[in-house]
Design an enzyme around this catalytic site. Sequence first.
Site, PDB file in Angstrom:
ATOM      1  N   LYS A  79       0.844  -1.200   0.000  1.00  0.00           N
ATOM      2  CA  LYS A  79       0.000   0.000   0.000  1.00  0.00           C
ATOM      3  C   LYS A  79       0.879   1.250   0.000  1.00  0.00           C
ATOM      4  CE  LYS A  79      -3.806   2.012   2.762  1.00  0.00           C
ATOM      5  NZ  LYS A  79      -4.684   1.812   3.939  1.00  0.00           N
ATOM      6  N   SER A 154      -9.710   1.998   3.285  1.00  0.00           N
ATOM      7  CA  SER A 154      -8.832   2.692   2.378  1.00  0.00           C
ATOM      8  C   SER A 154      -7.855   1.801   1.623  1.00  0.00           C
ATOM      9  CB  SER A 154      -8.047   3.745   3.164  1.00  0.00           C
ATOM     10  OG  SER A 154      -7.175   3.111   4.091  1.00  0.00           O
ATOM     11  N   SER A 178      -9.809  -0.375   7.535  1.00  0.00           N
ATOM     12  CA  SER A 178      -9.278  -0.248   6.174  1.00  0.00           C
ATOM     13  C   SER A 178      -8.625  -1.482   5.572  1.00  0.00           C
ATOM     14  CB  SER A 178      -8.274   0.898   6.110  1.00  0.00           C
ATOM     15  OG  SER A 178      -8.965   2.104   5.920  1.00  0.00           O
TER      16      SER A 178
HETATM   17  N1  GLN Z   1     -12.920   4.421   6.760  1.00  0.00           N
HETATM   18  C1  GLN Z   1     -12.305   4.856   7.973  1.00  0.00           C
HETATM   19  C2  GLN Z   1     -11.848   6.289   7.841  1.00  0.00           C
HETATM   20  O1  GLN Z   1     -12.088   6.861   6.812  1.00  0.00           O
HETATM   21  C3  GLN Z   1     -11.163   3.935   8.321  1.00  0.00           C
HETATM   22  C4  GLN Z   1      -9.965   4.207   7.549  1.00  0.00           C
HETATM   23  C5  GLN Z   1      -8.809   3.338   7.912  1.00  0.00           C
HETATM   24  O2  GLN Z   1      -8.953   2.311   8.547  1.00  0.00           O
HETATM   25  N2  GLN Z   1      -7.630   3.786   7.502  1.00  0.00           N
HETATM   26  O3  GLN Z   1     -11.257   6.855   8.722  1.00  0.00           O
END
Ligand code: GLN
Length: 479
Positions: A79, A154, A178
């Site tokens: 990532k 994400s 995420s």
């Molecule tokens: N969707 C959540 C956010 O936007 C979690 C994101 C994540 O785990 N990096 O903060």
Amino acid sequence: MDLKKMTIHALSEKLKAGEFSSVELCREYLKNIDARDGEVGAFLEIDRENMLCAAQAADERRQAGNAIGDFDGIPIAIKDNICVKGERCSCASKLLEPVKSPYDATAVELLKKQGFIPFGRLNMDEFAMGSSCENSAFKQTRNPLDTSRVPGGSSGGSAACVAADFAPAALGSDTGGSIRQPAAFCGVVGVKPTYGRVSRYGLVAFASSLDQIGPLCNDAEDAGIILDAISGFDPHDSTTLPDAAGGYADAARKGWQSGSLAGLKFGLPKEYFTGGLDAGVAKVMDETIAKVKALGGEIVDVSLPHTKYAVAVYYIIATAEASANLARFDGIRYGSRQDANGLVDTYYKSRGAGFGDEVKRRILLGTYVLSSGYYDAYYLRAQRVRTLIRKDFEEAFKQCDLLLTPVTPQVAFKFNEKSDPLQMYMSDIFTIALNLSGHCGISIPAGIDEATGMPVAAQIMAPASGEKIMLQTAAAFMK
Ligand code: GLN
């Protein structure tokens, strides 16, 4: 070479048996990428030359009888918020577009030590803020199972990459879901380790008390193999756990061999099985519970009463930490600069041009909840409720070995379907509490939603440092 749903452990056997070389393997994955990543869009960039050089070196070691362990020459995609020395690391943000990593993240260094070949920069929501990959500043990633739908986020690039057979596995990061949510949307396995299990050194910080690096892959044993490689104490990250890590792949193999859940108690938190679940997801969860029983597992009802505050608490704590962490991206020391009259205007202009809307929203929220006058009312209060949430989990784990829940309230949605940020935030409702509590969880494919044909996942959560029992259970279930 058929690389469909190929596992690391199977590749290891094939490389050992000389069925193909690492260079041939990497070329084959690159061929898959060339054939389909134009449509899927999992990668921001791939340094092919470096990847093939590393594969060549692995082949030479193997030929000389000096292979580094069992996984020498197996590629793993990364990532774009995890540092790989000499490669760019943009967090899918314009602000960091030109930045190159001066060092390897500990997780990457440890993968390399096992002979793995970390490669590629996988797309993501900017600074890991989002649940659909739609917040990337650079491109859209599509769900390989239905390209009209999002891959989740994400770590959407990581999940899409594994689901499209562009690599046997990928690293992602999980701050509020995420890893688990995109894994669920794309039908692959994803693990959020216990907080502190994997070093965050070299992971660009979003919310430091919540972030964890973890694997996305094709089965529980592979998750164990990667965790075995990347877990452990790291002097560069004072929050890493000092206790001994490892034995995860063995635990998964044991679960796979026994295929039984006898003697295990699964708690169903009643707050996770409400009317908010889509019918297709609810149906698969019912079937999952029946399967657990058929495999000898016992089901008990438990409650996590403060879960209802988890999303609110998360969007106070995560934004507060993000506003502090992202303060360093000022166009002077890191990233792209927009010159203006004087230092302060240069900061404003660089940050104004470099950050996307969602990142700005989070910084504004975080700055607000930390400001004097509001600190006690929001931030401090959220910290207190976070303690209650953690205690809920600890109480629940006195009544059962593991918790069984859905990962998401619905299957992968369509692009632009959730234009209201609050609606988007709610898609993490079943994953966020676990980051606040610090425990570990895995998302595993559990069935198909009849209405859409999209995968539905189940989440198994385990007590702190319960990765072994979690992986053993996941393996038995997936068998
Ligand atoms: N969707 C959540 C956010 O936007 C979690 C994101 C994540 O785990 N990096 O903060």
